[in-house]
Enzyme design. Structure first.
Site, PDB file in Angstrom:
ATOM      1  N   CYS A  65      22.233   6.765 -37.666  1.00  0.00           N
ATOM      2  CA  CYS A  65      23.564   6.804 -38.280  1.00  0.00           C
ATOM      3  C   CYS A  65      23.641   7.725 -39.493  1.00  0.00           C
ATOM      4  CB  CYS A  65      24.002   5.390 -38.694  1.00  0.00           C
ATOM      5  SG  CYS A  65      24.134   4.253 -37.297  1.00  0.00           S
ATOM      6  N   HIS A  78      30.226   6.762 -43.043  1.00  0.00           N
ATOM      7  CA  HIS A  78      29.820   6.604 -41.643  1.00  0.00           C
ATOM      8  C   HIS A  78      30.646   5.488 -41.019  1.00  0.00           C
ATOM      9  CE1 HIS A  78      27.705   5.526 -38.081  1.00  0.00           C
ATOM     10  NE2 HIS A  78      27.161   4.444 -38.612  1.00  0.00           N
ATOM     11  N   ASN A 104      31.790   3.470 -33.110  1.00  0.00           N
ATOM     12  CA  ASN A 104      30.674   4.007 -33.884  1.00  0.00           C
ATOM     13  C   ASN A 104      29.987   5.076 -33.048  1.00  0.00           C
ATOM     14  OD1 ASN A 104      28.260   4.531 -35.182  1.00  0.00           O
ATOM     15  ND2 ASN A 104      27.752   2.391 -35.569  1.00  0.00           N
TER      16      ASN A 104
END
Length: 337
Positions: A116, A264, A294
């Site tokens: 991530c 993020h 995501n």
């Protein structure tokens, strides 16, 4: 010493939209349950035969970034590709991008495996290369193809409803004016919690390849992502806050100096928690997890490209990028646009 600036941005997501209602047809879940916990309404998934891979999506995003940077593809000096979902176990997608862009130069290609926070790590590496004068134009890509590796059943719903496919890219270019561009980047890790957000297999340390080939066990969940959701959430909000403050202090800036925060896109509830903690208004934080889910290493460049494209980032703005994820790894970057 030079500074580096983002001279071009681009992103690509598959056309196939998968809504929460679509997921409710293949697993025990519903729109309200997913939105309440994640803020996600829909995400993009590749479709078999559409030609999308981690690399090809990255190339599509890269072509847009190169065009917007107003340079020729052969002006690229180096490639950095961040992903947790490469096309092959090896080689990594960086060299495939060099091939697929049909670059005339045999430039270097580096693969970053920081999940991530991969794009922030890639940005930091590129920034150092440019600051030292080694390279002038570096192509950075964050791309992920999650959907083909998720447990799309009720057993895996806690993780599988979160992730989507897509790619984002940026061209980082040498900037003579040291008051502009990337001011600083800050990177961290805490490996003691590596298994709290992980995909254990296939891994060379798990077992011999011959055992994997011989063992057809449908109950072996080590081939699917595992996430200790509450534990990850708790650590994410703490590390997000710390690394944002670290970046501000390093540049003698205050929270009030932030024009745009691009976090993020892990969970809308995390972003909202950080926004509330820093007392930022809706115009100072950009979220798009609602429509893409995501996308891991791709989430920051996709959101950054959209925010810029919508005119929410202007010349002279102070832009903060921050990410936290598997590893645990986390990082931030402060940019004077």
């Amino acid at each position: 010493m030079y500074h580096s600036k983002i001279s071009g941005l681009g992103y690509y997501v598959p056309e196939n939209v998968v809504t929460n209602s679509d997921l409710s047809k293949i697993m025990e879940t519903n729109d309200a349950w997913i939105q309440e916990r994640t803020g996600i309404k829909e995400r993009r998934h590749v479709v078999k035969g559409d030609g999308n891979t981690t690399t090809t999506m990255g190339v599509k995003a890269a072509k847009k970034a190169i065009e917007r940077a107003s340079i020729h593809k052969d002006d690229i000096d180096f490639i950095i590709f961040a992903t947790l979902s490469p096309d092959y176990y090896f080689p990594g997608p960086g060299v495939l991008v060099q091939r697929d862009l049909e670059l005339s130069k045999t430039i270097g290609a580096l693969d970053v495996r920081n999940q991530c926070s991969g794009f922030i790590y890639a940005l930091s590496v590129a920034d150092q290369f440019i600051k030292t004068g080694m390279y002038k134009n570096i192509l950075i890509i964050g791309s992920e193809l999650h959907s083909t590796g998720l447990d799309m059943t009720t057993r895996g719903r806690g993780v599988s409803v979160i992730f989507g496919d897509g790619a984002g890219a940026a061209v980082l270019t040498r900037e003579e004016d040291t008051a502009k561009g990337i001011l600083s980047t800050h990177l961290h890790s805490e490996g003691q919690y590596a298994e709290e957000l992980s995909l254990i297999a296939p891994g060379m340390g798990k077992r011999w390849v011959t055992d994997i080939l011989a063992d057809d066990n449908p109950e072996d969940t080590s081939y699917y992502p595992h996430m200790n959701g509450q534990f990850v959430f708790k650590n994410a909000v703490q590390r997000f806050s710390e690394v944002i403050m670290e970046a501000l202090k390093a540049n003698n800036l205050q929270v009030s100096d932030i024009d745009m925060l691009i976090p993020h896109q892990a969970n809308l509830r995390i972003s909202q928690f950080i926004q509330h903690q820093f007392k930022l208004n809706d115009d100072q934080v950009y979220n798009n997890i609602m429509k893409y889910g995501n996308t891991t290493a791709a989430s920051v460049p996709i959101a950054l490209t959209e925010a810029w494209g919508e005119g929410k980032i202007k010349e002279g703005d102070t832009v903060v990028l921050a990410a936290f994820g598997s590893g645990f790894t986390w990082g931030s970057a402060i940019i004077k646009w």
